[in-house]
Design a protein around this motif. Structure first.
Motif, PDB file in Angstrom:
ATOM      1  N   THR A  47     -80.098  49.048  -4.700  1.00 38.81           N
ATOM      2  CA  THR A  47     -80.899  47.865  -4.941  1.00 38.81           C
ATOM      3  C   THR A  47     -81.559  48.016  -6.300  1.00 38.81           C
ATOM      4  OG1 THR A  47     -82.628  46.412  -4.033  1.00 38.81           O
ATOM      5  CG2 THR A  47     -83.007  48.775  -3.881  1.00 38.81           C
ATOM      6  N   ILE A  48     -82.171  46.960  -6.770  1.00 41.71           N
ATOM      7  CA  ILE A  48     -82.905  47.040  -8.025  1.00 41.71           C
ATOM      8  C   ILE A  48     -84.241  47.739  -7.777  1.00 41.71           C
ATOM      9  CG2 ILE A  48     -81.833  44.986  -8.986  1.00 41.71           C
ATOM     10  CD1 ILE A  48     -84.338  43.422  -8.174  1.00 41.71           C
ATOM     11  N   THR A  49     -84.942  48.080  -8.840  1.00 42.98           N
ATOM     12  CA  THR A  49     -86.238  48.750  -8.710  1.00 42.98           C
ATOM     13  C   THR A  49     -87.175  47.916  -7.840  1.00 42.98           C
ATOM     14  OG1 THR A  49     -85.956  49.678 -10.913  1.00 42.98           O
ATOM     15  CG2 THR A  49     -88.183  49.734  -9.991  1.00 42.98           C
ATOM     16  N   ASP A  50     -87.790  48.571  -6.886  1.00 47.76           N
ATOM     17  CA  ASP A  50     -88.725  47.931  -5.947  1.00 47.76           C
ATOM     18  C   ASP A  50     -88.071  46.854  -5.076  1.00 47.76           C
ATOM     19  OD1 ASP A  50     -90.779  49.522  -6.917  1.00 47.76           O
ATOM     20  OD2 ASP A  50     -91.344  48.062  -8.457  1.00 47.76           O
ATOM     21  N   GLY A  51     -86.754  46.899  -4.956  1.00 46.88           N
ATOM     22  CA  GLY A  51     -86.083  45.910  -4.122  1.00 46.88           C
ATOM     23  C   GLY A  51     -85.894  46.370  -2.695  1.00 46.88           C
ATOM     24  N   TYR A  52     -86.836  47.136  -2.177  1.00 51.98           N
ATOM     25  CA  TYR A  52     -86.740  47.686  -0.826  1.00 51.98           C
ATOM     26  C   TYR A  52     -88.075  47.484  -0.102  1.00 51.98           C
ATOM     27  CZ  TYR A  52     -89.419  51.359  -3.070  1.00 51.98           C
ATOM     28  OH  TYR A  52     -90.384  52.025  -3.768  1.00 51.98           O
ATOM     29  N   GLY A  53     -88.067  47.735   1.196  1.00 51.05           N
ATOM     30  CA  GLY A  53     -89.305  47.609   1.966  1.00 51.05           C
ATOM     31  C   GLY A  53     -89.107  48.012   3.401  1.00 51.05           C
ATOM     32  N   LYS A  54     -90.087  47.726   4.223  1.00 53.13           N
ATOM     33  CA  LYS A  54     -90.014  48.076   5.640  1.00 53.13           C
ATOM     34  C   LYS A  54     -90.823  47.094   6.470  1.00 53.13           C
ATOM     35  CE  LYS A  54     -93.832  51.357   5.072  1.00 53.13           C
ATOM     36  NZ  LYS A  54     -94.267  52.764   5.204  1.00 53.13           N
ATOM     37  N   LEU A  55     -90.386  46.930   7.690  1.00 54.63           N
ATOM     38  CA  LEU A  55     -91.143  46.163   8.669  1.00 54.63           C
ATOM     39  C   LEU A  55     -91.995  47.153   9.448  1.00 54.63           C
ATOM     40  CD1 LEU A  55     -88.331  43.796  10.037  1.00 54.63           C
ATOM     41  CD2 LEU A  55     -89.962  43.337   8.203  1.00 54.63           C
ATOM     42  N   ASP A  56     -93.292  47.047   9.312  1.00 54.39           N
ATOM     43  CA  ASP A  56     -94.185  47.941  10.052  1.00 54.39           C
ATOM     44  C   ASP A  56     -95.506  47.229  10.318  1.00 54.39           C
ATOM     45  OD1 ASP A  56     -95.349  47.908   7.574  1.00 54.39           O
ATOM     46  OD2 ASP A  56     -95.517  50.075   7.371  1.00 54.39           O
ATOM     47  N   ALA A  57     -96.447  47.942  10.913  1.00 53.14           N
ATOM     48  CA  ALA A  57     -97.759  47.372  11.242  1.00 53.14           C
ATOM     49  C   ALA A  57     -97.585  46.040  11.980  1.00 53.14           C
ATOM     50  CB  ALA A  57     -98.584  47.219   9.970  1.00 53.14           C
ATOM     51  N   GLY A  58     -98.088  44.962  11.395  1.00 50.89           N
ATOM     52  CA  GLY A  58     -98.002  43.658  12.056  1.00 50.89           C
ATOM     53  C   GLY A  58     -96.656  42.996  11.954  1.00 50.89           C
ATOM     54  N   ASN A  59     -95.729  43.623  11.246  1.00 50.03           N
ATOM     55  CA  ASN A  59     -94.400  43.039  11.039  1.00 50.03           C
ATOM     56  C   ASN A  59     -93.292  43.750  11.799  1.00 50.03           C
ATOM     57  OD1 ASN A  59     -94.822  40.828   9.448  1.00 50.03           O
ATOM     58  ND2 ASN A  59     -94.627  41.927   7.527  1.00 50.03           N
ATOM     59  N   VAL A  60     -93.631  44.626  12.705  1.00 46.18           N
ATOM     60  CA  VAL A  60     -92.595  45.362  13.436  1.00 46.18           C
ATOM     61  C   VAL A  60     -91.667  44.381  14.154  1.00 46.18           C
ATOM     62  CG1 VAL A  60     -93.874  47.508  13.738  1.00 46.18           C
ATOM     63  CG2 VAL A  60     -94.192  45.644  15.376  1.00 46.18           C
ATOM     64  N   ALA A  61     -90.434  44.804  14.372  1.00 47.42           N
ATOM     65  CA  ALA A  61     -89.441  43.914  14.972  1.00 47.42           C
ATOM     66  C   ALA A  61     -88.445  44.717  15.794  1.00 47.42           C
ATOM     67  CB  ALA A  61     -88.722  43.140  13.879  1.00 47.42           C
ATOM     68  N   LYS A  62     -87.657  44.019  16.575  1.00 47.65           N
ATOM     69  CA  LYS A  62     -86.606  44.683  17.350  1.00 47.65           C
ATOM     70  C   LYS A  62     -85.248  44.007  17.174  1.00 47.65           C
ATOM     71  CE  LYS A  62     -87.377  42.212  21.751  1.00 47.65           C
ATOM     72  NZ  LYS A  62     -87.580  42.410  23.208  1.00 47.65           N
ATOM     73  N   MET A  63     -85.218  42.949  16.384  1.00 44.89           N
ATOM     74  CA  MET A  63     -84.004  42.145  16.255  1.00 44.89           C
ATOM     75  C   MET A  63     -83.533  42.088  14.807  1.00 44.89           C
ATOM     76  SD  MET A  63     -83.667  38.085  17.162  1.00 44.89           S
ATOM     77  CE  MET A  63     -84.120  38.348  18.879  1.00 44.89           C
ATOM     78  N   ILE A  64     -82.206  42.070  14.618  1.00 41.71           N
ATOM     79  CA  ILE A  64     -81.629  41.816  13.300  1.00 41.71           C
ATOM     80  C   ILE A  64     -80.629  40.671  13.414  1.00 41.71           C
ATOM     81  CG2 ILE A  64     -81.931  44.207  12.537  1.00 41.71           C
ATOM     82  CD1 ILE A  64     -78.931  44.643  12.979  1.00 41.71           C
ATOM     83  N   GLN A  65     -80.273  40.102  12.272  1.00 40.96           N
ATOM     84  CA  GLN A  65     -79.334  38.983  12.223  1.00 40.96           C
ATOM     85  C   GLN A  65     -78.006  39.458  11.642  1.00 40.96           C
ATOM     86  OE1 GLN A  65     -79.840  35.421  12.967  1.00 40.96           O
ATOM     87  NE2 GLN A  65     -77.609  35.518  12.804  1.00 40.96           N
ATOM     88  N   ILE A  66     -76.940  39.399  12.428  1.00 36.50           N
ATOM     89  CA  ILE A  66     -75.614  39.767  11.934  1.00 36.50           C
ATOM     90  C   ILE A  66     -75.114  38.662  11.002  1.00 36.50           C
ATOM     91  CG2 ILE A  66     -73.231  40.309  12.531  1.00 36.50           C
ATOM     92  CD1 ILE A  66     -75.184  42.442  13.460  1.00 36.50           C
TER      93      ILE A  66
END
Length: 245
Positions: free
Chosen positions: A127-146
């Motif tokens: 990815t480009i610089t700073d083009g990453y992240g995470k779902l945590d704290a209030g954004n936690v999840a259990k689902m992804i979209q294929i």
């Protein structure tokens, strides 16, 4: 009389010895004693596991051994160097590592890599610089979209998939234009949770990719939270990365 008895004993021993040496070998019996190979035995392929030998990493390491038949060598992020890639079929970089120690050490090695550490995608050009992240704290999840259900990395799954039993932490990144985007955060196509680069294409920094690379969302500590579908996607990532159908 005593001499005669001794001769009889010697003669009987001689007959017994001859019977033992002339008995045919039972090849069926020998064959049955051989241990049949099982899934946990190495198939000659080796994975360099960068992470820990305990906790959630141990769960992933065990799966690589038992499901994929890989010989696993675990090293810490402090031990990483470009030379460490030599002789391995696959490298797995856990989210548990310090990405500052991983950096681009494996970029010039022609060895396939699965990265679960989102910050490493920037150092490696996925990815480009700073083009990453995470779902945590209030954004936690259990689902992804294929997004690409026909690709091998999708493991035959479609639409929205629960990869965790309960809401948990999840990594993501924004891949380059030549990446294969398999899954994203629902309703946000810029946040890819599973994506890959085929050998020979250009990454997000316009650099040639020397071996297959996959980013996989799995956060350290969430391994026990994975659903059957989550593990299917993980297994598909391993198989595709090493070139197996």
């Amino acid at each position: 009389m005593k001499r005669l008895l001794n001769m009889i004993v010697i003669f009987m021993l001689f007959l017994a010895l001859m019977a033992c040496t002339s008995a045919p070998v039972n090849m069926d019996s020998v064959s049955n004693q051989q241990t049949a190979p099982n899934k946990s035995q190495s198939n000659g392929k080796k994975v360099l596991f960068v992470g820990r030998d305990s906790g959630g990493d141990a769960i992933v390491s065990k799966r690589l051994k038992e499901v994929h038949g890989l010989e696993v060598t675990v090293i810490s992020d402090k031990e990483v160097s470009p030379e460490k890639a030599n002789g391995y079929t696959l490298i797995y970089v856990s989210e548990s590592v310090n990405s500052g120690k991983i950096r681009d050490n494996f970029v010039k090695a022609a060895v396939p890599v699965i990265y679960a550490e989102p910050q490493s995608t920037s150092d490696t050009g996925m990815t480009i610089t700073d083009g990453y992240g995470k779902l945590d704290a209030g954004n936690v999840a259990k689902m992804i979209q294929i997004k690409d259900s026909k690709h091998q990395l999708a493991a035959g799954l479609q639409n929205q998939v629960d990869v965790y039993k309960d809401n948990g932490k999840m990594g993501y990144a924004t891949p380059g234009s030549e990446a294969i985007v398999v899954a994203t955060v629902p309703n946000d196509d810029q946040k890819a949770t599973i994506f890959a680069y085929e050998k020979g294409v250009k990454n997000a920094k316009d650099q040639p990719v020397l071996a297959r690379e996959v980013f996989f969302y799995l956060f350290n500590g969430e391994e026990i939270n994975q659903t059957e579908s989550g593990w299917k996607l993980f297994d598909a990532a391993v198989r595709w990365t090493v070139g197996k159908k």
